[in-house]
Design a protein around this motif. Sequence first.
Motif, PDB file in Angstrom:
ATOM      1  N   ALA A 173       0.822  -1.208   0.000  1.00 26.94           N
ATOM      2  CA  ALA A 173       0.000   0.000   0.000  1.00 26.94           C
ATOM      3  C   ALA A 173       0.855   1.256   0.000  1.00 26.94           C
ATOM      4  O   ALA A 173       2.008   1.248   0.445  1.00 26.94           O
ATOM      5  N   HIS A 174       0.282   2.339  -0.497  1.00 27.29           N
ATOM      6  CA  HIS A 174       0.972   3.628  -0.500  1.00 27.29           C
ATOM      7  C   HIS A 174       1.272   4.033   0.937  1.00 27.29           C
ATOM      8  O   HIS A 174       0.445   3.890   1.833  1.00 27.29           O
ATOM      9  N   GLY A 175       2.476   4.570   1.127  1.00 35.46           N
ATOM     10  CA  GLY A 175       2.870   4.982   2.465  1.00 35.46           C
ATOM     11  C   GLY A 175       3.726   3.953   3.170  1.00 35.46           C
ATOM     12  O   GLY A 175       4.269   4.229   4.244  1.00 35.46           O
ATOM     13  N   TYR A 176       3.833   2.757   2.578  1.00 34.41           N
ATOM     14  CA  TYR A 176       4.663   1.695   3.146  1.00 34.41           C
ATOM     15  C   TYR A 176       5.786   1.356   2.181  1.00 34.41           C
ATOM     16  O   TYR A 176       5.605   1.391   0.963  1.00 34.41           O
ATOM     17  N   THR A 177       6.937   1.005   2.710  1.00 31.06           N
ATOM     18  CA  THR A 177       8.072   0.619   1.877  1.00 31.06           C
ATOM     19  C   THR A 177       7.985  -0.870   1.538  1.00 31.06           C
ATOM     20  O   THR A 177       7.222  -1.615   2.164  1.00 31.06           O
ATOM     21  N   GLY A 235      -2.492  -5.969   1.835  1.00 32.11           N
ATOM     22  CA  GLY A 235      -3.692  -6.682   1.424  1.00 32.11           C
ATOM     23  C   GLY A 235      -3.678  -8.095   1.975  1.00 32.11           C
ATOM     24  O   GLY A 235      -4.623  -8.843   1.800  1.00 32.11           O
ATOM     25  N   THR A 236      -2.603  -8.455   2.615  1.00 28.16           N
ATOM     26  CA  THR A 236      -2.330  -9.761   3.228  1.00 28.16           C
ATOM     27  C   THR A 236      -2.228 -10.877   2.196  1.00 28.16           C
ATOM     28  O   THR A 236      -3.221 -11.330   1.631  1.00 28.16           O
ATOM     29  N   GLY A 237      -1.001 -11.308   1.994  1.00 27.87           N
ATOM     30  CA  GLY A 237      -0.756 -12.463   1.134  1.00 27.87           C
ATOM     31  C   GLY A 237      -0.695 -13.713   2.002  1.00 27.87           C
ATOM     32  O   GLY A 237      -1.639 -14.463   2.079  1.00 27.87           O
ATOM     33  N   ILE A 238       0.449 -13.916   2.645  1.00 28.59           N
ATOM     34  CA  ILE A 238       0.798 -15.085   3.472  1.00 28.59           C
ATOM     35  C   ILE A 238       0.450 -16.409   2.795  1.00 28.59           C
ATOM     36  O   ILE A 238       0.432 -17.446   3.440  1.00 28.59           O
TER      37      ILE A 238
END
Length: 290
Positions: A173-177, A235-238
Amino acid sequence: MEGKEEDVKLGANKFSERQPIGTSAQTQDEGKDYKEPPPAPLFEPGELTSWSFYRAGIAEFIATFLFLYITILTVMGVKKSQSMCSSVGIQGIAWAFGGTIFALVYSTAGISGGHINPAVTFGLFLARKLSLTRAVFYIVMQTLGAIAGAAVVKGFEKSSSFEVLGGGANSVAHGYTKGSGLGAEIVGTFVLVYTVFSATDAKRSARDSHVPILAPLPIGFAVFLVHLATIPITGTGINPARSLGAAIIYNKKHAWDDHWIFWVGPFIGAALAALYHVVVIRAIPFKTKS
């Protein structure tokens, strides 16, 4: 009097209150009330001629197909809504993922083990719970099932609508590296795979046999909690199969930019969980062989 003492030993006091610790706990094998399953061989050619092997693969395909179908449709429904308040929201998405895993693991555990996730399969393989032959077959079937599930969702949605809504594809997401996204996937998968090991551990099952808990319940709940925490980040992969299936059907540059994170992160998390379970929790390398 001797008979009464024997009854007590077999009953409430079967597990003594004073538990051995340290090396004494590692070497105490007498009176073991569980059976340690032998390590799976690296290669098991005999599996390739067994119908149960292919039946298990088909079960993994169907389970992963249903998993993608239900969860991606849920994500699409939330994205369509004018606001989170008019839909199930993030909590609903998390429940869809966790609840679906609970139902599908419960349904397929007796056939294939109910992995439904290449990261889970990889972690169990590292812990010698299944052969390389079976692990590779499971991952292939899980991936194909995920692609099929996402394709069916796209068939239900208009193509333009599916693309506008993002196709359920994972991305940072935007805002996260990218580092933050990778860390979230590592920790999230660690929680899931560690829960899988704990819920299916033979020693724990024997020790806590009086506690009527289904193994799929804590596994599904772990998926739910991880989604609550990391949906805003990735968005959660895992689950590499889930991420790949959605990315292939969506097939936009945005879905592929960070896709490596959703393979590297879960595999690292699964490996760490397997290492922690085998070395720290079970201390298997330090146990003496009788």
